[in-house]
Enzyme design. Structure first.
Site, PDB file in Angstrom:
ATOM      1  N   GLY A 129      46.305  56.142  85.523  1.00 47.09           N
ATOM      2  CA  GLY A 129      45.606  54.916  85.929  1.00 47.09           C
ATOM      3  C   GLY A 129      44.301  55.220  86.644  1.00 47.09           C
ATOM      4  O   GLY A 129      43.499  56.039  86.179  1.00 47.09           O
ATOM      5  N   ALA A 130      44.105  54.555  87.796  1.00 48.36           N
ATOM      6  CA  ALA A 130      42.857  54.713  88.544  1.00 48.36           C
ATOM      7  C   ALA A 130      42.713  56.124  89.115  1.00 48.36           C
ATOM      8  O   ALA A 130      41.615  56.523  89.535  1.00 48.36           O
ATOM      9  CB  ALA A 130      42.802  53.682  89.666  1.00 48.36           C
ATOM     10  N   GLY A 152      42.954  58.761  87.391  1.00 49.55           N
ATOM     11  CA  GLY A 152      42.444  59.644  86.351  1.00 49.55           C
ATOM     12  C   GLY A 152      43.537  60.284  85.518  1.00 49.55           C
ATOM     13  O   GLY A 152      44.497  59.629  85.140  1.00 49.55           O
ATOM     14  N   GLY A 212      45.103  54.844  76.924  1.00 46.74           N
ATOM     15  CA  GLY A 212      45.833  56.074  76.638  1.00 46.74           C
ATOM     16  C   GLY A 212      45.578  56.572  75.218  1.00 46.74           C
ATOM     17  O   GLY A 212      45.513  57.782  74.966  1.00 46.74           O
ATOM     18  N   ASP A 213      45.410  55.636  74.290  1.00 47.25           N
ATOM     19  CA  ASP A 213      45.137  56.022  72.903  1.00 47.25           C
ATOM     20  C   ASP A 213      43.760  56.670  72.783  1.00 47.25           C
ATOM     21  O   ASP A 213      43.564  57.587  71.966  1.00 47.25           O
ATOM     22  CB  ASP A 213      45.231  54.798  71.985  1.00 47.25           C
ATOM     23  CG  ASP A 213      46.594  54.112  72.083  1.00 47.25           C
ATOM     24  OD1 ASP A 213      47.597  54.827  72.285  1.00 47.25           O
ATOM     25  OD2 ASP A 213      46.642  52.877  71.987  1.00 47.25           O
TER      26      ASP A 213
END
Lengths: 307, 307
Positions: B219-220, B222, B248-249
């Protein structure tokens, strides 16, 4: 039971139903089971008429892969159909039904635009010689003239085929002026004749405008029918809770079947059957279905009063 | 830029988006505009990789009319695809996006069951000789063995093709043991290794289990990457608000592209690109798209620290 009922649906749809435990706005839902079938008000009319044992021909326009699915489902349901191909993709509707409260949240795609040539092709292939009655119900897709139902009613008249038009607002008035049997609910009647219109009075006014007869559904207050020889109100036998979508279409189906069977319509008798069929439609969760056992139970018990 | 990226999506979908002014549970909504395109995590990987200038081949199973629409849309999007036909009807997802608050309410159909023969046909036609890397992402449809990704990773190894597997839980562990590059988010990592797992520690453990490398998005905070020669954390340049679906892709696409280009992966450099691409994916409203200008702006500014 003689006579073929042609049931027009200009804006055919593939009705998709998603059952979910609960609808969570902003959430992600797994849909384990998908139900889909052909939809549109004219399809409901055709289904109810077929369920009641009448011969029906579903008439409409279909396009693209969704159109193919609609045609397949009509075939699988045993409904004979005469469908005019169009370039656009047939619309879908998605109903999300939440088990938590039974609510259906509905998304209606607008539907494809129909070209002038496609509309002409539809009109040209209507098999007038085979039809005993033509019903017109549901929305008019983009590209087809707004007065399509009045046009259809006028053509029907030329071919000596009675038309039953289910419409609201100005389309209701135009169909009345074209000499059709007209059908609407009380809200649509008031949309056409003004917000303070009395249902019985408004029904009579449609006949005065030229309608061969008028049948107005009035929710729990039953229905009013008016023709040249009188006006009647019929009341439901009991209050029923359920899905009111399709109740008006059941009424249209009964009215059309009566006209197909006999040009001299016994309106009090038809009103009795229409009220029983509409109530029996409310009992079923899906528009186009009716509870036949309830219909048969209620039919002799509906009270009809001359107005 | 050398090398073809094979992007597997076992549970391809037609992603349908309905824009509505507001979502009213129990209400009826007119949907003026319908957007639809091929979906599934592997398709997002293929789109992002293609956008970044890489050669991709979308691999999956399609059936029925919805499957045809998926194949058409991949073609229209310029994505080369090798699709195995199945008897079942490809699933749809419907996202209802409310203009009032920007929320997307999502309905995911489960998807068709895949027979053992269909699964074998899919495996047998994988063009190993042409592939420089194989990515596997997204859910596994009913009928396909739960360890499908580990099977694919093992086959890839036999053909000397590196595999990148995006999975959670036991599928993540099995893919690591099969020697794949594994990718997951922090929640999926904890699902596999326990709720108290430290992200950096867990990433290293996947490599210890046999993974060629592991990249975990956090997430935030990294991303963390670990390989045989070390572990690194990269931080986003700025906090971005938007649609995290597909971030994520985008990471998977960047990792696969790096492996396709060079067997000796410079992980700090790849992590830099993966963080920039993921943030750039969040900026766009649709999964599979990335904001290329933002990606190029952020790329040199991402900080990467050795752990």
């Amino acid at each position: 039971m003689a006579g073929l009922i042609g049931a027009v649906t200009l804006n055919l749809a593939l009705d998709v139903t998603y059952d979910v435990p609960e609808l969570v706005p902003g959430g992600s839902h797994r849909v384990a089971q998908v139900r889909q079938r052909a939809g549109g008000k004219g399809v409901n009319v055709a289904r109810v008429a077929a369920t009641l044992g009448h011969q029906v021909l579903a008439l409409g326009l279909v396009g693209g892969m969704t159109g193919e699915l609609v045609a397949e489902e009509l075939f699988d349901a045993g409904l004979t159909a005469l469908l005019t191909p169009i370039a656009g993709e047939t619309r879908r509707t998605v109903a999300v039904v939440a088990a938590s409260n039974g609510d259906a949240t509905i998304f209606n795609e607008t539907g494809p635009s129909v070209s002038a040539d496609e509309w002409r092709a539809f009109l040209d292939r209507l098999p007038w010689a085979r039809l005993s009655v033509l019903t017109c119900s549901g929305s008019v897709p983009p590209g087809i003239p707004a007065d399509a139902y009045a046009q259809l009613a006028a053509r029907a008249r030329e071919h000596d085929v009675p038309a039953v038009v289910d419409a609201g607002g100005s389309a209701l008035l135009a169909a009345a002026e074209a000499g059709a049997v007209v059908r609407a609910n009380a809200a649509e009647l008031r949309e056409a004749l003004g917000p303070d219109t009395d249902v019985a009075e408004g029904t009579r006014r449609l006949v005065a405008l030229g309608a061969r007869a008028a049948v107005i559904t009035d929710g729990a207050d039953g229905m009013v029918a008016a023709g040249p020889s009188g006006a009647w109100r019929a009341l439901p036998v009991e209050r029923v809770a359920g899905n009111p979508t399709g109740a008006g279409d059941a009424c249209t189906a009964v009215v059309a079947a009566a006209i197909a069977a006999n040009a001299e319509v016994d309106w009090p008798e038809v009103l009795r059957a229409a009220v029983a069929a509409s109530s029996a439609a409310v009992l079923t969760p899906v528009a186009g279905d009716i509870d036949l056992a309830a219909y048969r139970r209620w039919l002799p018990a509906v009270a009809v009063n001359s107005l």
